[in-house]
Design an enzyme around this catalytic site. Structure first.
Site, PDB file in Angstrom:
ATOM      1  N   LYS A 271       0.845  -1.196   0.000  1.00 17.68           N
ATOM      2  CA  LYS A 271       0.000   0.000   0.000  1.00 17.68           C
ATOM      3  C   LYS A 271       0.884   1.251   0.000  1.00 17.68           C
ATOM      4  O   LYS A 271       1.934   1.266   0.666  1.00 17.68           O
ATOM      5  CB  LYS A 271      -0.911  -0.030   1.241  1.00 17.68           C
ATOM      6  CG  LYS A 271      -1.959   1.065   1.284  1.00 17.68           C
ATOM      7  CD  LYS A 271      -2.875   0.889   2.493  1.00 17.68           C
ATOM      8  CE  LYS A 271      -3.938   1.962   2.578  1.00 17.68           C
ATOM      9  NZ  LYS A 271      -4.860   1.779   3.719  1.00 17.68           N
TER      10      LYS A 271
ATOM     11  N   SER B  98      -9.788   1.985   2.700  1.00 19.44           N
ATOM     12  CA  SER B  98      -8.898   2.717   1.840  1.00 19.44           C
ATOM     13  C   SER B  98      -7.879   1.839   1.110  1.00 19.44           C
ATOM     14  O   SER B  98      -7.283   2.297   0.130  1.00 19.44           O
ATOM     15  CB  SER B  98      -8.129   3.755   2.666  1.00 19.44           C
ATOM     16  OG  SER B  98      -7.329   3.118   3.633  1.00 19.44           O
TER      17      SER B  98
ATOM     18  N   SER C 282     -10.068  -0.427   6.875  1.00 20.92           N
ATOM     19  CA  SER C 282      -9.482  -0.318   5.538  1.00 20.92           C
ATOM     20  C   SER C 282      -8.802  -1.557   4.983  1.00 20.92           C
ATOM     21  O   SER C 282      -8.458  -1.584   3.795  1.00 20.92           O
ATOM     22  CB  SER C 282      -8.496   0.840   5.495  1.00 20.92           C
ATOM     23  OG  SER C 282      -9.194   2.040   5.338  1.00 20.92           O
TER      24      SER C 282
HETATM   25  N1  GLN Z   1     -13.341   4.416   6.241  1.00 26.50           N
HETATM   26  C1  GLN Z   1     -12.677   4.751   7.450  1.00 26.50           C
HETATM   27  C2  GLN Z   1     -12.189   6.175   7.384  1.00 26.50           C
HETATM   28  O1  GLN Z   1     -12.349   6.769   6.381  1.00 26.50           O
HETATM   29  C3  GLN Z   1     -11.533   3.817   7.722  1.00 26.50           C
HETATM   30  C4  GLN Z   1     -10.347   4.087   6.908  1.00 26.50           C
HETATM   31  C5  GLN Z   1      -9.153   3.248   7.311  1.00 26.50           C
HETATM   32  O2  GLN Z   1      -9.287   2.227   7.960  1.00 26.50           O
HETATM   33  N2  GLN Z   1      -7.981   3.746   6.979  1.00 26.50           N
HETATM   34  O3  GLN Z   1     -11.654   6.705   8.308  1.00 26.50           O
END
Ligand code: GLN
Length: 448
Positions: free
Chosen positions: A50, A125, A149
């Site tokens: 990532k 994400s 995410s």
């Molecule tokens: N969707 C959640 C957020 O936007 C989690 C994102 C993540 O785990 N990085 O904060």
């Protein structure tokens, strides 16, 4: 696609041949936009990374314009650990800007498609990592999970995604979003591969002050035949879509016929999770992102004086979702609101932790949805509030620091994957993997 377990036994020649073929396949599937770019370095088994995990001498941008041109000066601890186990970083995957999002639509590099159906989001994400594994463009990948995410894109793309207990995997070299919630974890084709990769990347690290400093391994003791007590949450899933409810019923049946004991439990209304999470995460994010001022990292947009340089750089470098969260985070931390919002969120976080602890007095694992529906179509979650609400089933796990694993359970009538997660006690990754292996066998989702 060969599994990680199989890849680890390939000879150097076989591995090099495989990597060449993989590169061609990635080229042929460019429209998926799973990778930002692909670098073939080292002799090891290729693992997709990532774009918020530092690989020395690679560009690392957290999917943001503000970090264009920034080159990682050192390896994240997880990268060092991959290398010393015969694996090597291979390409960086697309993601929501600074890991803020649930669809990978907020990336500076454009959206990533869901490999099962290009009209649907891959989740976020870590959408690039999930799409790469789901499309057979990676053996396995690393993602990061602050509020779901890893698990949610895994569920949307029909793969396995695991979030370790907070502190199990070093965060050294991970671009921080919300430091008290972030964890790096494996995204793989099956549960066994997730356990193998988890063993490789987890463990003590003095460079991360929040590291748990534990080095135990799960793979040597993997055991899908252990009989476990598993909590189910009938009330909690009431607002999920029919697809999710069907998958939940299928999973319960599979667990029961494997000899596990199913126990009904209740959780408090998940709407409090959303409030506690979005206050905590944005407060921490606002602090973490203060360092991107145009002076030390990446992109700079010069102004007449220093202050204007800060303003220009941040105005042009950050996207809308990031700006929204910086504003929200500053608001909840500002004097007068700090007690009303931030402190209250911390108290709620404590209650959530206690609620889990109470359930875990009676059970080994909890079965929960990952998302309230299958992968939505592009643009369906354009309203930020709607997008935040779609995180209801994942974020409490981060607030409580627990380990959890999302795995594919069935496909809906349109062929879209439905994933569910098992959640375990802190540091009980062993039981998490044992139970997940058993569930994976029981639901028989199919192999790649
Ligand atoms: N969707 C959640 C957020 O936007 C989690 C994102 C993540 O785990 N990085 O904060």
């Amino acid at each position: 696609m060969i599994t990680l377990k199989e890849a680890l036994s390939l000879s150097k020649e076989e591995l090099n041949k495989f990597k060449k073929e993989l590169q061609t396949k990635i080229e042929e599937n460019k429209s998926l936009n799973a990778y930002i770019d692909v670098m073939n370095v080292g002799d090891g088994v290729p693992i997709a990374i990532k774009d918020n995990i530092q690989v020395k001498d690679w560009s690392v941008t957290s999917g943001s314009k503000i970090l264009q041109g920034y080159i990682a000066p050192y390896n994240a601890t997880v990268i060092e650990k991959l290398k010393s186990s015969g694996l090597s970083p291979f390409g960086r995957t697309n993601m929501d800007e600074f890991a803020m999002g649930s669809t990978t639509e907020s990336s500076y590099y454009g959206k990533t498609q869901n490999p099962v159906n290009a009209e649907h989001v891959p989740g976020g994400s870590s959408g690039g990592s999930a799409a790469a594994v789901g499309a057979g463009l990676a053996i396995a990948a690393l993602g990061s999970d602050t509020g779901g995410s890893i698990r949610q894109p895994a569920a949307y793309c029909g793969i396995v995604g695991m979030k370790p207990t907070y502190g199990r995997v070093s965060r050294y070299g991970l671009g921080a979003y919300a430091s008290s919630l972030d964890q790096i974890g494996p995204m793989t084709q099956n549960v066994e591969d997730a356990a193998i990769l988890y063993d490789i990347i987890s463990g003590s690290d003095t460079k991360d002050s929040t590291n748990a400093m534990m080095d135990d391994k799960v793979v040597p003791n993997l055991n899908a035949t252990r009989k476990l007590k598993i909590a189910v949450l009938p009330k909690y899933i009431e607002n999920a879509s029919q697809d999710i409810k069907d998958a939940y019923a299928k999973a319960i049946e599979a667990l029961e016929s494997a000899g596990h004991t199913i126990i009904e439990k209740e959780m408090m209304d998940a709407k409090y999770d959303i409030s506690a999470y979005y206050i905590t995460a944005t407060a921490e994010a606002t602090t973490n992102l203060a360092r991107y001022d145009g002076i030390r990292y990446g992109n700079r947009v010069d102004g007449k004086n220093l202050e204007e340089t800060y303003i220009n750089t941040r105005s042009e470098g950050f996207g809308d979702e990031v700006k929204r969260r910086i504003l929200l985070g500053n608001f909840v931390l500002s004097s007068g609101y700090y007690e009303a919002y931030y402190v209250k969120a911390q108290k709620t976080r404590h209650i959530i932790k206690e609620e889990y602890a109470k359930i875990f007095n009676d059970v080994d694992l909890i079965l929960s949805p990952v998302a309230p529906s299958v992968a939505p179509k592009f643009g369906e979650l354009a309203n930020p509030m709607q997008m935040y609400l779609s995180d209801i089933y994942t974020i409490s796990v981060n607030l409580a620091g627990l380990p959890a694993l999302s795995l594919p359970v069935m496909k809906n009538k349109d062929g879209l994957p439905v994933g569910l997660q098992l959640i375990a006690k802190p540091y009980d990754e062993q039981t998490l993997f044992d139970g997940s292996l058993s569930l994976e066998k029981g639901v028989n989702y199919g192999v790649f």
